[in-house]
Design a protein around this motif. Sequence first.
Motif, PDB file in Angstrom:
ATOM      1  N   GLU A  36      -0.371  -0.969 -10.139  1.00  0.00           N
ATOM      2  CA  GLU A  36      -1.528  -0.153  -9.621  1.00  0.00           C
ATOM      3  C   GLU A  36      -1.177   1.639  -8.980  1.00  0.00           C
ATOM      4  O   GLU A  36      -1.838   1.924  -9.282  1.00  0.00           O
ATOM      5  CB  GLU A  36      -2.154  -1.280  -8.425  1.00  0.00           C
ATOM      6  CG  GLU A  36      -3.508  -0.485  -7.773  1.00  0.00           C
ATOM      7  CD  GLU A  36      -4.243  -0.011  -8.087  1.00  0.00           C
ATOM      8  OE1 GLU A  36      -5.649   0.515  -8.078  1.00  0.00           O
ATOM      9  OE2 GLU A  36      -4.299  -0.704  -9.898  1.00  0.00           O
ATOM     10  N   GLY A  37      -0.529   2.339  -8.854  1.00  0.00           N
ATOM     11  CA  GLY A  37      -0.364   3.334  -8.604  1.00  0.00           C
ATOM     12  C   GLY A  37       0.085   4.209  -9.678  1.00  0.00           C
ATOM     13  O   GLY A  37      -0.195   4.683 -10.081  1.00  0.00           O
ATOM     14  N   ILE A  49       1.924   1.868  -3.916  1.00  0.00           N
ATOM     15  CA  ILE A  49       0.996   2.036  -4.432  1.00  0.00           C
ATOM     16  C   ILE A  49       1.211   3.977  -4.419  1.00  0.00           C
ATOM     17  O   ILE A  49       1.206   4.606  -4.766  1.00  0.00           O
ATOM     18  CB  ILE A  49      -0.544   1.304  -3.779  1.00  0.00           C
ATOM     19  CG1 ILE A  49       0.075  -0.035  -4.686  1.00  0.00           C
ATOM     20  CG2 ILE A  49      -1.423   2.194  -5.109  1.00  0.00           C
ATOM     21  CD1 ILE A  49      -1.080  -0.921  -4.157  1.00  0.00           C
ATOM     22  N   GLU A  50       0.830   4.305  -3.162  1.00  0.00           N
ATOM     23  CA  GLU A  50       0.466   5.824  -3.057  1.00  0.00           C
ATOM     24  C   GLU A  50       1.856   6.103  -2.922  1.00  0.00           C
ATOM     25  O   GLU A  50       1.052   7.677  -3.527  1.00  0.00           O
ATOM     26  CB  GLU A  50       0.200   5.572  -1.237  1.00  0.00           C
ATOM     27  CG  GLU A  50      -1.243   4.912  -0.664  1.00  0.00           C
ATOM     28  CD  GLU A  50      -0.751   4.846   1.333  1.00  0.00           C
ATOM     29  OE1 GLU A  50      -0.166   5.603   1.569  1.00  0.00           O
ATOM     30  OE2 GLU A  50      -2.386   4.000   1.234  1.00  0.00           O
ATOM     31  N   VAL A  94       4.019   5.434  -5.131  1.00  0.00           N
ATOM     32  CA  VAL A  94       4.019   5.370  -7.055  1.00  0.00           C
ATOM     33  C   VAL A  94       2.774   7.013  -7.904  1.00  0.00           C
ATOM     34  O   VAL A  94       2.985   7.844  -8.516  1.00  0.00           O
ATOM     35  CB  VAL A  94       3.761   4.083  -7.494  1.00  0.00           C
ATOM     36  CG1 VAL A  94       3.685   4.569  -9.025  1.00  0.00           C
ATOM     37  CG2 VAL A  94       5.046   3.660  -7.344  1.00  0.00           C
ATOM     38  N   GLU A  95       1.987   6.561  -6.794  1.00  0.00           N
ATOM     39  CA  GLU A  95       0.108   7.647  -7.662  1.00  0.00           C
ATOM     40  C   GLU A  95       0.572   8.608  -7.183  1.00  0.00           C
ATOM     41  O   GLU A  95       0.839   9.952  -8.230  1.00  0.00           O
ATOM     42  CB  GLU A  95      -0.716   7.403  -6.850  1.00  0.00           C
ATOM     43  CG  GLU A  95      -1.730   7.894  -6.898  1.00  0.00           C
ATOM     44  CD  GLU A  95      -3.374   7.492  -6.103  1.00  0.00           C
ATOM     45  OE1 GLU A  95      -3.954   8.561  -5.947  1.00  0.00           O
ATOM     46  OE2 GLU A  95      -3.412   6.637  -5.310  1.00  0.00           O
ATOM     47  N   LYS A  96       1.570   8.932  -6.278  1.00  0.00           N
ATOM     48  CA  LYS A  96       1.707  10.500  -6.805  1.00  0.00           C
ATOM     49  C   LYS A  96       2.893  11.456  -6.589  1.00  0.00           C
ATOM     50  O   LYS A  96       2.931  12.084  -7.658  1.00  0.00           O
ATOM     51  CB  LYS A  96       2.238  10.970  -4.661  1.00  0.00           C
ATOM     52  CG  LYS A  96       2.470  13.030  -4.071  1.00  0.00           C
ATOM     53  CD  LYS A  96       2.721  12.359  -2.646  1.00  0.00           C
ATOM     54  CE  LYS A  96       2.559  14.706  -2.607  1.00  0.00           C
ATOM     55  NZ  LYS A  96       3.689  14.560  -3.126  1.00  0.00           N
ATOM     56  N   ASP A 148       1.076  -1.405   0.237  1.00  0.00           N
ATOM     57  CA  ASP A 148      -0.079  -0.345  -0.155  1.00  0.00           C
ATOM     58  C   ASP A 148       0.566   1.144   0.020  1.00  0.00           C
ATOM     59  O   ASP A 148       0.857   2.417  -0.607  1.00  0.00           O
ATOM     60  CB  ASP A 148      -1.259   0.084   1.150  1.00  0.00           C
ATOM     61  CG  ASP A 148      -2.111  -1.189   1.703  1.00  0.00           C
ATOM     62  OD1 ASP A 148      -1.994  -1.298  -0.184  1.00  0.00           O
ATOM     63  OD2 ASP A 148      -2.634  -1.484   2.418  1.00  0.00           O
ATOM     64  N   ARG A 179      -3.448   4.661 -10.801  1.00  0.00           N
ATOM     65  CA  ARG A 179      -3.738   5.723  -9.738  1.00  0.00           C
ATOM     66  C   ARG A 179      -3.589   7.198 -10.349  1.00  0.00           C
ATOM     67  O   ARG A 179      -4.721   7.923 -10.100  1.00  0.00           O
ATOM     68  CB  ARG A 179      -3.948   5.067  -8.441  1.00  0.00           C
ATOM     69  CG  ARG A 179      -4.848   3.969  -8.430  1.00  0.00           C
ATOM     70  CD  ARG A 179      -4.892   3.938  -6.298  1.00  0.00           C
ATOM     71  NE  ARG A 179      -5.190   2.372  -6.493  1.00  0.00           N
ATOM     72  CZ  ARG A 179      -4.614   1.592  -4.705  1.00  0.00           C
ATOM     73  NH1 ARG A 179      -4.969   3.098  -4.270  1.00  0.00           N
ATOM     74  NH2 ARG A 179      -5.669   1.022  -4.539  1.00  0.00           N
ATOM     75  N   GLY A 180      -2.803   7.173 -10.375  1.00  0.00           N
ATOM     76  CA  GLY A 180      -1.996   8.101 -11.105  1.00  0.00           C
ATOM     77  C   GLY A 180      -2.490   8.653 -12.095  1.00  0.00           C
ATOM     78  O   GLY A 180      -3.260  10.774 -11.444  1.00  0.00           O
TER      79      GLY A 180
END
Length: 280
Positions: free
Chosen positions: A95-96, A10-11, A13-15, A7, A99-100
Amino acid sequence: MRTIHIDSIIEAVEKLCMDSNYYLNDDIIKGLEKGFNAEESDNGKEILSKIIENAKIAKERSMAICQDTGMAVVFMDIGQDVHITGGSLTDAVNEGVRRGYEKGYLRKSVVRDPIDRINTKDNTPAVIHYNIIDGDKIKITVAPKGFGSENMSGLKMLTPSQGIEGVKSFIIETVEKAGPNPCPPIVVGVGIGGTMEKAAFLAKKALLRPIDIRNDVPYLKELEEEMLERINRLGIGPSGLGGRITALGVNIEVYPTHIAGLPVAVNINCHATRHSEIII
């Protein structure tokens, strides 16, 4: 042994996907401003001023610097004392990215197969480079790569007898052939040595080094400076409309190679040479 749940990956990489597309790195901004002051062409100065203004607006409004938000290239430097839990690391990175690009309203530019050309609709999969390092932390770098510049890159398997002059000629030849296509002013990453794929990797990674930091090996520092000067004498200029500032920087990385080889890769990036990183 330190445990990191997917998690967190993921968070992060998204940012990073959003930040790298919104906020142009300080070294590039400074390079553009320096280029503006040095440019003698009226058209070139106007173009550079618009590029700088565009980057400022993108930062203020959290909008993409460029409509080509690139294929996500992700560098994962993983401490050997880290244990990833909760699932697949590769799946977490992708997944990151998904989402990003969704959350950040970033263009989805990846096709599932280079021949059938069906868009994956979420900009996955990313190109992921894994590197095992000492320690118990993970450094993640996301570098979106647009293909106007990527398509102008090149690789050549020189022979040792061609030496440094052959390397220089190939760098200049690649940039000159690219002309206006990679949206100059460009940043030029060069990889020399290793094998075919290692040289290409080195050229890509060279683009991560700030353009105001020279290689600490004296002959490579001199080579970077010489290549930048020669490229800027080509007269391609901002947006290819003529002028002094064709490139903002040339970064060169090397690696040991075989006695029979001299691989050279040139990875060109546009003025939106973007990346963002975090250490977990």
